[in-house]
Design an enzyme around this catalytic site. Structure first.
Site, short mmCIF file in Angstrom:
data_model
loop_
_atom_site.label_atom_id
_atom_site.label_comp_id
_atom_site.label_asym_id
_atom_site.label_seq_id
_atom_site.Cartn_x
_atom_site.Cartn_y
_atom_site.Cartn_z
N ASP A 18 -6.26 32.35 -16.10
CA ASP A 18 -6.69 33.32 -17.13
C ASP A 18 -7.66 32.71 -18.13
OD1 ASP A 18 -4.90 35.15 -15.98
OD2 ASP A 18 -3.27 34.31 -17.17
N LYS A 21 -12.45 32.93 -15.87
CA LYS A 21 -13.31 32.46 -14.77
C LYS A 21 -14.14 33.57 -14.15
CE LYS A 21 -9.77 31.06 -12.45
NZ LYS A 21 -8.73 31.21 -13.44
N GLY A 45 -6.13 37.56 -11.05
CA GLY A 45 -6.67 38.75 -11.69
C GLY A 45 -7.95 38.37 -12.39
N HIS A 46 -9.06 38.83 -11.86
CA HIS A 46 -10.34 38.53 -12.49
C HIS A 46 -10.86 39.82 -13.10
CE1 HIS A 46 -10.28 34.81 -10.33
NE2 HIS A 46 -10.29 35.42 -9.18
N GLN A 229 -6.29 31.12 -10.49
CA GLN A 229 -5.30 30.42 -11.33
C GLN A 229 -5.97 29.21 -12.01
OE1 GLN A 229 -4.01 31.06 -7.80
NE2 GLN A 229 -3.67 33.08 -8.66
P1 IMP Z 1 2.94 33.34 -8.16
O1 IMP Z 1 1.58 32.80 -8.01
O2 IMP Z 1 2.99 34.84 -8.12
O3 IMP Z 1 3.91 32.71 -7.21
O4 IMP Z 1 3.48 32.96 -9.63
C1 IMP Z 1 3.76 31.62 -9.98
C2 IMP Z 1 3.36 31.35 -11.42
O5 IMP Z 1 1.95 31.35 -11.52
C3 IMP Z 1 3.86 32.36 -12.43
O6 IMP Z 1 4.14 31.70 -13.64
C4 IMP Z 1 2.67 33.29 -12.59
O7 IMP Z 1 2.69 33.96 -13.83
C5 IMP Z 1 1.54 32.30 -12.49
N1 IMP Z 1 0.28 32.90 -12.02
C6 IMP Z 1 -0.02 33.29 -10.77
N2 IMP Z 1 -1.29 33.76 -10.71
C7 IMP Z 1 -1.80 33.64 -11.93
C8 IMP Z 1 -3.09 33.92 -12.49
O8 IMP Z 1 -4.03 34.37 -11.83
N3 IMP Z 1 -3.23 33.63 -13.81
C9 IMP Z 1 -2.24 33.09 -14.55
N4 IMP Z 1 -1.04 32.82 -14.08
C10 IMP Z 1 -0.81 33.07 -12.78
#
Ligand code: IMP
Length: 439
Positions: A18, A21, A45-46, A229
């Protein structure tokens, strides 16, 4: 700084995701022919804002809205339903997505989402607070070699054999997780039929993307690799177990695309002017009171994927230093600088104190980080400005920034030992200061 011309450019988040990017990728994609994602899935999420209009992506590379060739590399886990929804959305908006998808990317099934939630429930305080998109369980099957790849969906017989195995395995797993003999309400034949159909629709996009990308490099095409991420959320260098399950740091580009390390020319890390994080895990610089609330509201810090309010805190230069070391970025993009306006003083974390001692290196172990007390320096803040003022500053360039904001950037650069080449001061493409040529 010596300006190197590059053909392959990597943009990754340096912290917890977040970082903004999407906007930076969108901006730099204008010069690329191909934009590639190399890890993660629709957990990302972009948000990209073009002329006031917001586009939100979870799976497709952000370069899609510039009608670039977009590539989903082998390192991703793909939920076909989301893929087709995003393609349809783009087409409806008048874009012409030119998609290539790796035959070896892995497929997310509904049982992965189900198990994601159930596993989280078992983890207690160690739950990462996942996005519940089935990302972890799908990577888990990839690693244990039970996974179903894109090419499996293209052959009914092969798909049937693999699907039978994984479906039954997951069904047993479900029963163990819910501690009951009660069956789930997933219909095996319905899912099989649905995914076979997805395979049929996918066929037109499926190629060996490693061959494709290497040939494109041979031909001199410009390629932008778009991280999802952030480095500190990654499976290897992130704060385990509170992160995601893919290789999020810049090194993941090679594994997730089949392009070798010597073919990567330039790396840009994206950082926020403050810290934000969704999900569980310690966050030493977290702000719980009014300042945190103010930054969250000014920065619209709510998840693009889940809508959850993000946790916010002061910038953590101690963990960023670690991130910058492993990524070995050429330069930084600093985003959301405008959102710190009106906060005075601003704190910058430059180290952690653990058991009465200042640590020399960032302690990656979450149980230690939890007990660390951040060490701060303070800097004066700058006045809030109306958005038109920020737009004017973006037009005029770096020198028009408030002096205190420039001091803040100087301090970040000094402590991190790296220069910033992009400063983002608003959501729109045009609200950006580019200090040096990037490509
Ligand atoms: P997962 O990727 O859904 O398995 O989540 C694992 C961890 O990564 C959690 O704490 C999510 O909130 C975090 N997370 C996954 N994708 C994103 C992203 O695009 N931005 C920020 N945090 C993320």
């Amino acid at each position: 700084m010596e300006i190197k011309n590059s053909q392959t450019l990597v943009i990754t988040g340096a912290s917890w995701g977040d970082e903004g990017k999407g906007k930076i990728v969108d901006l730099l994609a204008s010069e690329a022919e191909i934009v590639v994602r190399f890890q993660g899935g629709n957990n990302a999420g972009h948000t990209v804002v073009v002329e006031g209009k917001k586009y939100k992506f979870h799976l497709l590379p952000s370069g899609a809205i510039q009608n670039k060739i977009i590539v989903i590399g082998n390192g991703l886990v793909v939920d076909p339903k989301v893929l087709f929804e995003e393609l349809d959305m783009l087409k409806k908006e008048g874009f012409k997505p030119n998609l290539k998808i790796s035959e070896t990317a892995h497929i997310i099934f509904p049982f992965h989402n189900l198990i994601d939630g159930l596993e989280e429930g078992k983890k207690g305080d160690y739950a990462a607070g996942t996005t519940m998109r089935g990302i972890g369980p799908t990577y888990c099957d990839k690693m244990s070699r039970f996974g179903i790849r894109v090419y499996d969906l293209l052959d009914e017989k092969i798909f049937r054999t693999k699907f039978e195995k994984i479906f039954e395995l997951k069904r047993k797993m479900y029963k163990t997780l819910v501690n009951s003999d009660k069956d789930w309400d997933l219909d095996k034949e319905e899912i099989f039929k649905q995914y076979l159909e997805y395979g049929n629709k996918l066929k037109q996009y499926v190629i060996n993307t490693a061959y494709y990308l290497n040939q494109a490099i041979d031909e001199g095409k410009k390629i932008l690799f778009e991280g999802a991420q952030g480095a500190l959320l990654g499976i290897d260098h992130g704060m385990y177990p509170y992160g995601t399950s893919s290789v999020t740091w810049s090194g993941g580009v090679c594994a997730g695309s089949g392009v070798g390390p010597t073919r990567i020319n330039k790396l840009i890390g994206v950082i926020k002017a403050y810290t934000s994080r969704v999900g569980g895990g310690p966050l030493p610089t977290e702000l719980h009171g009014d300042i945190g609330h103010k930054i969250r509201e000014q920065g619209h810090e709510y998840g693009t994927t889940t809508g959850r309010p993000r946790r916010v805190g002061w910038i953590d230069l101690f963990n960023l230093k670690y991130s910058i070391m492993i990524n070995h970025y050429d330069s930084l993009a600093i985003t959301l600088l405008d959102k710190l306006a009106g906060i005075d003083p601003i704190k910058l974390c430059i180290g952690y104190n653990y058991n009465g001692q200042s640590l020399k290196t960032w302690p990656i172990q979450s149980e230690i980080i939890e007990k660390c007390i951040p060490e701060y320096i303070e800097m004066p803040g700058w006045e809030p400005l109306p958005s038109e003022e920020w737009s004017r500053i973006a037009k005029e360039g770096y020198n028009s920034l408030p002096d205190k904001a420039k001091d803040y950037i100087d301090k970040i650069e000094e402590i991190l030992g790296i220069e910033s080449v992009i400063i983002s001061i608003g959501p729109d493409r045009s609200d950006t200061i580019i200090r040096k040529s990037i490509w």
